[in-house]
Design a protein around this motif. Structure first.
Motif, PDB file in Angstrom:
ATOM      1  N   GLY A  49       0.823  -1.214   0.000  1.00 31.96           N
ATOM      2  CA  GLY A  49       0.000   0.000   0.000  1.00 31.96           C
ATOM      3  C   GLY A  49       0.853   1.258   0.000  1.00 31.96           C
ATOM      4  N   GLN A  50       1.914   1.239   0.796  1.00 33.05           N
ATOM      5  CA  GLN A  50       2.813   2.387   0.843  1.00 33.05           C
ATOM      6  C   GLN A  50       3.470   2.621  -0.517  1.00 33.05           C
ATOM      7  OE1 GLN A  50       6.280   2.009   3.396  1.00 33.05           O
ATOM      8  NE2 GLN A  50       6.181   4.168   3.913  1.00 33.05           N
TER       9      GLN A  50
ATOM     10  N   ILE B  24       2.312   1.816  -3.466  1.00 34.88           N
ATOM     11  CA  ILE B  24       1.298   2.336  -4.399  1.00 34.88           C
ATOM     12  C   ILE B  24       0.992   3.803  -4.101  1.00 34.88           C
ATOM     13  CG2 ILE B  24      -1.135   2.155  -5.071  1.00 34.88           C
ATOM     14  CD1 ILE B  24      -0.801  -0.932  -4.629  1.00 34.88           C
ATOM     15  N   LEU B  25       0.819   4.128  -2.821  1.00 37.11           N
ATOM     16  CA  LEU B  25       0.482   5.509  -2.454  1.00 37.11           C
ATOM     17  C   LEU B  25       1.616   6.483  -2.779  1.00 37.11           C
ATOM     18  CD1 LEU B  25      -1.433   4.919   0.887  1.00 37.11           C
ATOM     19  CD2 LEU B  25      -2.374   5.664  -1.309  1.00 37.11           C
ATOM     20  N   ARG B  26       2.854   6.019  -2.701  1.00 33.07           N
ATOM     21  CA  ARG B  26       3.981   6.889  -3.068  1.00 33.07           C
ATOM     22  C   ARG B  26       3.905   7.313  -4.533  1.00 33.07           C
ATOM     23  NH1 ARG B  26       8.978   3.745  -0.318  1.00 33.07           N
ATOM     24  NH2 ARG B  26       8.639   4.471   1.800  1.00 33.07           N
ATOM     25  N   GLU B  27       3.414   6.420  -5.375  1.00 30.92           N
ATOM     26  CA  GLU B  27       3.274   6.755  -6.797  1.00 30.92           C
ATOM     27  C   GLU B  27       2.292   7.899  -6.997  1.00 30.92           C
ATOM     28  OE1 GLU B  27       5.094   5.575  -9.368  1.00 30.92           O
ATOM     29  OE2 GLU B  27       6.232   4.564  -7.784  1.00 30.92           O
ATOM     30  N   PHE B  28       1.361   8.059  -6.073  1.00 26.46           N
ATOM     31  CA  PHE B  28       0.383   9.145  -6.137  1.00 26.46           C
ATOM     32  C   PHE B  28       0.786  10.322  -5.242  1.00 26.46           C
ATOM     33  CE2 PHE B  28      -2.045   5.304  -7.232  1.00 26.46           C
ATOM     34  CZ  PHE B  28      -2.529   5.681  -8.479  1.00 26.46           C
ATOM     35  N   ARG B  29       2.042  10.274  -4.790  1.00 24.56           N
ATOM     36  CA  ARG B  29       2.626  11.339  -3.964  1.00 24.56           C
ATOM     37  C   ARG B  29       1.875  11.552  -2.646  1.00 24.56           C
ATOM     38  NH1 ARG B  29       6.478  11.953  -7.214  1.00 24.56           N
ATOM     39  NH2 ARG B  29       6.449  12.894  -9.268  1.00 24.56           N
ATOM     40  N   VAL B  30       1.391  10.466  -2.076  1.00 23.24           N
ATOM     41  CA  VAL B  30       0.731  10.510  -0.771  1.00 23.24           C
ATOM     42  C   VAL B  30       1.782  10.234   0.302  1.00 23.24           C
ATOM     43  CG1 VAL B  30      -1.011   9.436   0.700  1.00 23.24           C
ATOM     44  CG2 VAL B  30      -1.470   9.757  -1.741  1.00 23.24           C
ATOM     45  N   ASN B  31       1.826  11.085   1.313  1.00 19.75           N
ATOM     46  CA  ASN B  31       2.790  10.936   2.397  1.00 19.75           C
ATOM     47  C   ASN B  31       2.407   9.730   3.264  1.00 19.75           C
ATOM     48  OD1 ASN B  31       4.729  11.237   4.329  1.00 19.75           O
ATOM     49  ND2 ASN B  31       3.970  13.203   5.105  1.00 19.75           N
ATOM     50  N   THR B  32       3.324   8.781   3.404  1.00 16.19           N
ATOM     51  CA  THR B  32       3.048   7.555   4.170  1.00 16.19           C
ATOM     52  C   THR B  32       4.117   7.309   5.228  1.00 16.19           C
ATOM     53  OG1 THR B  32       4.250   6.228   2.562  1.00 16.19           O
ATOM     54  CG2 THR B  32       1.869   6.478   2.215  1.00 16.19           C
TER      55      THR B  32
END
Length: 177
Positions: A29-30, A32-40
């Motif tokens: 999940g982390q 994948i979310l990094r690809e959308f520039r979501v801070n994890t």
């Protein structure tokens, strides 16, 4: 009592496996979310806590099934009576050492609760919550080690020896690799 203990060790192993699966889910999940520039950033803290939980909850199950590293070179060269005495001494020492670990883990967790210790990372969580897996896993390992000591004291073959022998009889030498 035997069924209860065996189910308890199995539950600990299953709980350890659940934490490993959760680690995989969080890491994927982390990514994948990094690809959308979501801070994890806080996920790293949670994964670290889950690693400890997976290890400590699974220890008793691993111990009982012969999956701990054991040096048996000397035990294989001595007679049955000497081997049993050496197993008893080893399990007695292990019982004391693991009892100390469990006591220390419980004190450590209690002190974190008592002083309201909060994680310093990106997720401000009370530290006693992730530390609880350390305390409970250590207690479970203590129960398993004392269980083995009692089995050998009563003249039985250690469970971990029997489990490894059964695996070898089935042709499974994967633990030897």
């Amino acid at each position: 009592m035997r069924k209860f203990l065996d189910r308890l060790y199995l539950a600990g192993g299953a709980l350890g496996a659940v934490f490993i699966a959760l680690i995989a889910v969080l890491m994927i999940g982390q990514s994948i979310l990094r690809e959308f520039r979501v801070n994890t950033g806080a996920v790293n803290d949670v994964v670290a806590w889950f690693c400890a939980a997976a290890a400590f909850f699974a220890m008793a199950h691993a111990f009982k099934h012969g999956d701990f590293v054991r040096v048996t070179l000397l035990l294989e060269k001595v007679g049955e009576k000497t081997r049993r005495a050496m197993e008893l001494v080893s399990l007695a020492i292990a019982s004391v050492a693991v009892a100390y670990l469990a006591l220390s883990a419980c004190r450590f967790t209690y002190e974190s609760w008592e002083f309201n210790d909060i994680a310093q990372g990106l997720l401000p969580m009370p530290m006693w919550i992730p530390q609880l897996s350390f305390a409970l896993g250590s207690i479970l390992l203590l129960v398993a080690v004392v269980d083995e000591f009692i089995i050998v004291l009563r003249g039985g073959v250690p469970t971990f020896v029997r489990e490894v022998a059964e695996r070898h009889a089935r042709g499974d030498f994967s633990s030897e690799v």
